[in-house]
Each structure stands twice: as structure tokens, then as C-alpha cells.
Write an enzyme that holds these catalytic residues in place. Sequence first.
Site, PDB file in Angstrom:
ATOM      1  N   LYS A  51      15.131 -62.671 -39.670  1.00  0.00           N
ATOM      2  CA  LYS A  51      13.947 -62.238 -40.426  1.00  0.00           C
ATOM      3  C   LYS A  51      14.181 -62.443 -41.922  1.00  0.00           C
ATOM      4  CE  LYS A  51      12.557 -59.135 -36.739  1.00  0.00           C
ATOM      5  NZ  LYS A  51      12.539 -57.790 -36.127  1.00  0.00           N
ATOM      6  N   GLN A  95      14.088 -51.939 -37.522  1.00  0.00           N
ATOM      7  CA  GLN A  95      14.509 -52.650 -36.311  1.00  0.00           C
ATOM      8  C   GLN A  95      14.787 -51.659 -35.182  1.00  0.00           C
ATOM      9  OE1 GLN A  95      14.427 -55.965 -36.014  1.00  0.00           O
ATOM     10  NE2 GLN A  95      15.116 -55.906 -33.901  1.00  0.00           N
ATOM     11  N   ASP A 118       4.802 -54.357 -38.098  1.00  0.00           N
ATOM     12  CA  ASP A 118       5.137 -54.452 -36.669  1.00  0.00           C
ATOM     13  C   ASP A 118       3.937 -54.070 -35.794  1.00  0.00           C
ATOM     14  OD1 ASP A 118       7.663 -55.335 -35.827  1.00  0.00           O
ATOM     15  OD2 ASP A 118       8.643 -53.480 -36.461  1.00  0.00           O
TER      16      ASP A 118
END
Length: 284
Positions: A51, A95, A118
Site C-alpha cells: 500500500k 490493517q 476501507d
Amino acid sequence: MTILDGKALSAKVKSEVKQEAIRLKNSGIQPALAVILVGEDKASQTYVNSKEKACNACEIRSIMHRLPENTSENELLALIDVLNLDDSIDGILVQLPLPKHISEQKVIKSISPFKDVDGFHAINTGNLVSGIDGFVPCTPLGIMRMFSEYGIDLTGKLACVIGRSNIVGKPMINLLLNANATVIATHSKTKDLSLLTKQADILVVAIGKPHFLTSDMVKDGAVVIDVGINRLDNGTLVGDVDFENVKEKCSFITPVPGGVGPMTIAMLLNNTIKSAQNRLNKAK
Ligand code: GUN
């Protein structure tokens, strides 16, 4: 049979993202994504590194927070609060999975829905279910982009989703429904699964079991999307679909690797750009 090339399509999306990032920068908005990793999980480290690299390649500022395994829930929530209030940051990603002593639900709830790139916050889940604009989880969003790019029409099609996770299965079901497909939501407890899969025009498999979908479960001409990333004992990476045998029956199929995987990061960058565009529009 056409192979859906996620690697090529993700490169196209990233080049669009980079162009838009430069345009935003020239308008005084530097798109920025904050990524938080707690602990030492190897797979998570790999994802987070990818990422960071993707941000750097696309002119998005990445702010990395690599925190030790013993970080307390309160410390993490305090950091998220700071990032929520920082007007120079467009996206916040924590994460998953988190260490056991931290509540994922509490953490997701603490992220501003306006920075939730997200698409995991309940506000964004609700928006998706209601068909209201918001942030959509990156993997299913990437799959929808594949459908549109390859001219795969979903209207009236029978789509079968295998797996009901909050990250993939549930948002996928809602995206397909919003796109006028008829959707069967199946999972590990579904009885007589192959009776259902054999009727499907579109199959999305996200169950996390290597080679789970075999060719006898697939209708001729079906579109098969493989979300699985499974590492076998011998080190090879395989999907949830028995690709070699299933591909013969498909009109379209995604490979693993090089299918859905690369699209996920591309859509994360895309969501970050969307948030930066919202910041620019607010400033006007
Ligand atoms: N872990 C596995 N997939 C994801 C994802 O899409 N986002 C986050 N934050 N964590 C994940």
C-alpha cells in the site's frame, strides 16, 4: 474464454489516480493516506508495504504508523482521533486483523466515516445497502470495476456469492443487488451448495479454501471471480477456484495471482482520491 487481467486494469486505474492526484496537488490539495499496522503479522506487513509503495508511485502522500504488538486499544484510539482531526489527511486505514486485545469493532467505529477509505464503518455499510454514495470496500469495488471494464452486464443475471465476510461477501452481495443482479448469498453452512452454484451466471468465490470451486459446480459460460489467496505448504499461491479445470467452462475468469488482488490496492488509492476530491469541494 477471456481471462480478466487485474494486473493490467489496476495499472490503468493507478495511472488515472496519479493524474488526478497531480491535478488535486496543483489545486492545493495533496491527497494523503494514513495506514496503521499493529504488530508483526507477516502477511499484514506485506500488504501494508504494498500500500505504501502504491501511494508513492501515484503521488499520494502515505503516512505510515507501524506500532508494536503490545499497543493498547486506548493508544490506538487516541492515534485515530489525531488523524480524524488532521485536515491534511484524507484516508485512514487500520490493517486487519488486529491483536486479540484490541476490539476491531471499536476501532472501525472510531474512524471518521468521511476518511474511512476501507468502507468498513457502519455508516458506509448503511450507505451501500441503501444505495447512497459513500466509501465501498476495496475488493468488491475492484470486482465491479472489472465487470464494467470488460462489458459484463449484470442486469437480471443470477449471481452467486460464496462467503459472507464484512470485507468481501456482504458488500459484494449489495453491490450486485444495486446493479440489478439477482443474488444468492451462500457460505460455509449452505446446504447443497453446488445445486445453487450450477445455476449462476456470475460466481464470486471468497471462502478462503484452496481449489474449493470445482468444474462440476459451474454452469457453461459462467463468469467466475476468485477472491481467494491461499498459500499451499509447497509455497505456491492459489485461489479458491480450481482454475485449470474451471476455466474451460467459463466465459470470463480471474487468475490468482494477477486477478482480484491487484484491483484491491488500486481501489484503495481510488477511494483516497475520492476523499481528497471531497476535501477540495468543501474548501471551494
Ligand atoms: N485485511 C485484509 N484485507 C483488508 C483490507 O481490505 N483492509 C484492511 N484494513 N485490512 C485488511
